[in-house]
Design a protein around this motif. Structure first.
Motif, PDB file in Angstrom:
ATOM      1  N   THR A  39       4.963  -5.539 -15.361  1.00 38.41           N
ATOM      2  CA  THR A  39       4.504  -5.249 -14.010  1.00 38.41           C
ATOM      3  C   THR A  39       3.269  -4.351 -14.030  1.00 38.41           C
ATOM      4  OG1 THR A  39       6.729  -5.404 -13.089  1.00 38.41           O
ATOM      5  CG2 THR A  39       5.105  -4.198 -11.791  1.00 38.41           C
ATOM      6  N   LYS A  40       2.239  -4.733 -13.278  1.00 41.12           N
ATOM      7  CA  LYS A  40       1.045  -3.902 -13.213  1.00 41.12           C
ATOM      8  C   LYS A  40       1.301  -2.706 -12.305  1.00 41.12           C
ATOM      9  CE  LYS A  40      -3.923  -3.851 -12.440  1.00 41.12           C
ATOM     10  NZ  LYS A  40      -5.160  -4.627 -12.184  1.00 41.12           N
ATOM     11  N   LEU A  41       0.886  -1.532 -12.775  1.00 40.74           N
ATOM     12  CA  LEU A  41       1.045  -0.292 -12.017  1.00 40.74           C
ATOM     13  C   LEU A  41      -0.341   0.147 -11.547  1.00 40.74           C
ATOM     14  CD1 LEU A  41       3.557   1.482 -14.439  1.00 40.74           C
ATOM     15  CD2 LEU A  41       4.101   0.293 -12.301  1.00 40.74           C
ATOM     16  N   GLY A  42      -0.734  -0.368 -10.409  1.00 45.96           N
ATOM     17  CA  GLY A  42      -2.065  -0.077  -9.890  1.00 45.96           C
ATOM     18  C   GLY A  42      -2.216   1.370  -9.461  1.00 45.96           C
ATOM     19  N   GLU A  43      -3.238   2.032  -9.967  1.00 45.13           N
ATOM     20  CA  GLU A  43      -3.454   3.448  -9.634  1.00 45.13           C
ATOM     21  C   GLU A  43      -3.614   3.663  -8.136  1.00 45.13           C
ATOM     22  OE1 GLU A  43      -6.727   5.148 -11.687  1.00 45.13           O
ATOM     23  OE2 GLU A  43      -5.893   4.813 -13.690  1.00 45.13           O
ATOM     24  N   GLU A  44      -4.461   2.857  -7.528  1.00 40.23           N
ATOM     25  CA  GLU A  44      -4.753   3.054  -6.110  1.00 40.23           C
ATOM     26  C   GLU A  44      -3.513   2.826  -5.256  1.00 40.23           C
ATOM     27  OE1 GLU A  44      -7.992   1.561  -2.732  1.00 40.23           O
ATOM     28  OE2 GLU A  44      -8.151   0.875  -4.816  1.00 40.23           O
ATOM     29  N   ARG A  45      -2.749   1.793  -5.589  1.00 40.33           N
ATOM     30  CA  ARG A  45      -1.531   1.493  -4.824  1.00 40.33           C
ATOM     31  C   ARG A  45      -0.507   2.613  -4.965  1.00 40.33           C
ATOM     32  NH1 ARG A  45      -0.217   0.358  -0.825  1.00 40.33           N
ATOM     33  NH2 ARG A  45       1.314  -1.164  -0.126  1.00 40.33           N
ATOM     34  N   LEU A  46      -0.310   3.076  -6.191  1.00 38.88           N
ATOM     35  CA  LEU A  46       0.658   4.151  -6.416  1.00 38.88           C
ATOM     36  C   LEU A  46       0.203   5.452  -5.763  1.00 38.88           C
ATOM     37  CD1 LEU A  46       1.616   3.489 -10.154  1.00 38.88           C
ATOM     38  CD2 LEU A  46       3.091   3.184  -8.153  1.00 38.88           C
ATOM     39  N   ALA A  47      -1.088   5.725  -5.806  1.00 37.95           N
ATOM     40  CA  ALA A  47      -1.614   6.937  -5.174  1.00 37.95           C
ATOM     41  C   ALA A  47      -1.334   6.912  -3.678  1.00 37.95           C
ATOM     42  CB  ALA A  47      -3.120   7.054  -5.432  1.00 37.95           C
ATOM     43  N   ASP A  48      -1.482   5.741  -3.074  1.00 32.62           N
ATOM     44  CA  ASP A  48      -1.209   5.597  -1.640  1.00 32.62           C
ATOM     45  C   ASP A  48       0.279   5.750  -1.344  1.00 32.62           C
ATOM     46  OD1 ASP A  48      -1.890   4.747   1.149  1.00 32.62           O
ATOM     47  OD2 ASP A  48      -0.628   3.047   0.603  1.00 32.62           O
ATOM     48  N   ILE A  49       1.107   5.135  -2.178  1.00 34.60           N
ATOM     49  CA  ILE A  49       2.554   5.184  -1.963  1.00 34.60           C
ATOM     50  C   ILE A  49       3.092   6.609  -2.071  1.00 34.60           C
ATOM     51  CG2 ILE A  49       4.783   4.527  -2.994  1.00 34.60           C
ATOM     52  CD1 ILE A  49       3.393   1.839  -3.758  1.00 34.60           C
ATOM     53  N   PHE A  50       2.622   7.351  -3.085  1.00 36.89           N
ATOM     54  CA  PHE A  50       3.135   8.701  -3.312  1.00 36.89           C
ATOM     55  C   PHE A  50       2.324   9.783  -2.603  1.00 36.89           C
ATOM     56  CE2 PHE A  50       4.724   6.509  -7.220  1.00 36.89           C
ATOM     57  CZ  PHE A  50       6.073   6.629  -6.927  1.00 36.89           C
ATOM     58  N   GLY A  51       1.224   9.380  -1.972  1.00 31.31           N
ATOM     59  CA  GLY A  51       0.420  10.353  -1.237  1.00 31.31           C
ATOM     60  C   GLY A  51      -0.257  11.378  -2.116  1.00 31.31           C
ATOM     61  N   VAL A  52      -0.756  10.938  -3.272  1.00 31.25           N
ATOM     62  CA  VAL A  52      -1.436  11.834  -4.203  1.00 31.25           C
ATOM     63  C   VAL A  52      -2.757  11.195  -4.621  1.00 31.25           C
ATOM     64  CG1 VAL A  52       0.715  12.832  -5.061  1.00 31.25           C
ATOM     65  CG2 VAL A  52      -0.252  10.826  -6.210  1.00 31.25           C
ATOM     66  N   SER A  53      -3.538  11.930  -5.400  1.00 27.58           N
ATOM     67  CA  SER A  53      -4.811  11.410  -5.880  1.00 27.58           C
ATOM     68  C   SER A  53      -4.586  10.424  -7.025  1.00 27.58           C
ATOM     69  CB  SER A  53      -5.700  12.551  -6.367  1.00 27.58           C
ATOM     70  OG  SER A  53      -5.147  13.141  -7.525  1.00 27.58           O
ATOM     71  N   ARG A  54      -5.614   9.599  -7.288  1.00 25.45           N
ATOM     72  CA  ARG A  54      -5.527   8.677  -8.414  1.00 25.45           C
ATOM     73  C   ARG A  54      -5.492   9.450  -9.730  1.00 25.45           C
ATOM     74  NH1 ARG A  54      -9.669   3.696  -7.734  1.00 25.45           N
ATOM     75  NH2 ARG A  54      -8.629   3.169  -9.697  1.00 25.45           N
ATOM     76  N   ALA A  55      -6.130  10.614  -9.751  1.00 32.49           N
ATOM     77  CA  ALA A  55      -6.101  11.443 -10.954  1.00 32.49           C
ATOM     78  C   ALA A  55      -4.672  11.865 -11.281  1.00 32.49           C
ATOM     79  CB  ALA A  55      -6.988  12.667 -10.779  1.00 32.49           C
ATOM     80  N   ARG A  56      -3.899  12.192 -10.232  1.00 29.02           N
ATOM     81  CA  ARG A  56      -2.497  12.568 -10.428  1.00 29.02           C
ATOM     82  C   ARG A  56      -1.709  11.389 -10.987  1.00 29.02           C
ATOM     83  NH1 ARG A  56      -0.157  16.444  -7.362  1.00 29.02           N
ATOM     84  NH2 ARG A  56      -2.245  17.333  -7.487  1.00 29.02           N
TER      85      ARG A  56
END
Length: 235
Positions: A39-56
């Motif tokens: 499964t691909k773990l997209g940085e931008e999607r996860l950042a949006d879901i968790f409400g954090v920066s892509r760096a996090r």
């Protein structure tokens, strides 16, 4: 000391808490087979879901990659690891070397409280089976081995077992090992009984047989690389 300096420790603590929380959410999602190998773990999607920066998010993915749970592919991104057949065999070889040592140390440091912790965990496993909660059964079956390592009192062993159990979880999903066959509901109880009697030889024998049963249940299959990340983490 300036106001900014006073706030720094709290900010760092908050950052670490956030990283740990996101890591644990992804870890449990993989352990419960909600996130599949590949499964691909997209940085931008996860950042949006968790409400954090892509760096996090990148920090979390780097930590998972260090544990071989996630693969970082240049120019493509992060993916849940898909262990090969050779890697699967390596994992079981490592477990056969490590888990008897875990049990020996556990027996040597055994207390009534440790036996109680193990029995409580197995009872929760049994309850999950009775309720037909497959995700809980999968997660708790893996956590039994991690708990044994933690109770043995060696942090390096515990950390290694956590990583190996996660890789085993991915292997079981990828090669379609039925949970009922790969982790039989009475084997953990039998191991605990041997540990409680301080019978190292029997405990080690049972653990090795247990690992044999898991590995022998594996069959080659293809993983699915698509998943709705939002549905998984916002459910």
């Amino acid at each position: 000391m300036s106001g900014n300096e006073r706030k720094a420790p709290g900010s760092r603590a908050e950052r670490e808490k956030s990283v740990d929380e996101i890591y644990e959410r992804i870890y449990v999602a993989i352990l419960e087979h909600r996130l599949h190998p590949g499964t691909k773990l997209g940085e931008e999607r996860l950042a949006d879901i968790f409400g954090v920066s892509r760096a996090r998010v990148r920090e979390v993915l780097a930590r998972l990659a260090h544990e071989q749970i996630v693969e970082l592919v240049p120019q493509r991104g992060a993916y849940v690891a898909k262990p090969t057949i050779e890697q699967a065999r390596d994992v079981f070889e490592a477990r056969r070397l490590i888990e008897p040592a875990v049990l020996r140390r556990l027996v040597d440091t055994l207390t009534p409280e440790k036996v109680t912790r193990l029995r409580q965990h197995v009872e929760l496993e049994a309850d999950a089976r009775r309720r037909g909660d497959k995700r809980a059964v999968i997660r708790m079956s893996g956590e039994f081995h991690t708990l044994a390592a933690e109770l043995a009192g060696n942090s390096s062993l515990a950390r290694t077992m956590r990583e190996l159990c996660m890789l085993t979880c991915l292997i079981i999903f990828l090669y379609d090992a039925p949970t009922a066959q790969s982790c039989r509901d009475d084997e953990h109880q039998m191991i605990i009984d041997a540990v409680a009697k301080r019978d190292r030889g029997r405990a080690e024998k049972l653990m090795l047989e247990h690992l044999d049963h898991i590995e022998s249940s594996l069959s080659l299959d293809d993983g699915n690389g698509e998943a709705d990340l939002e549905a998984i983490f916002r459910a």
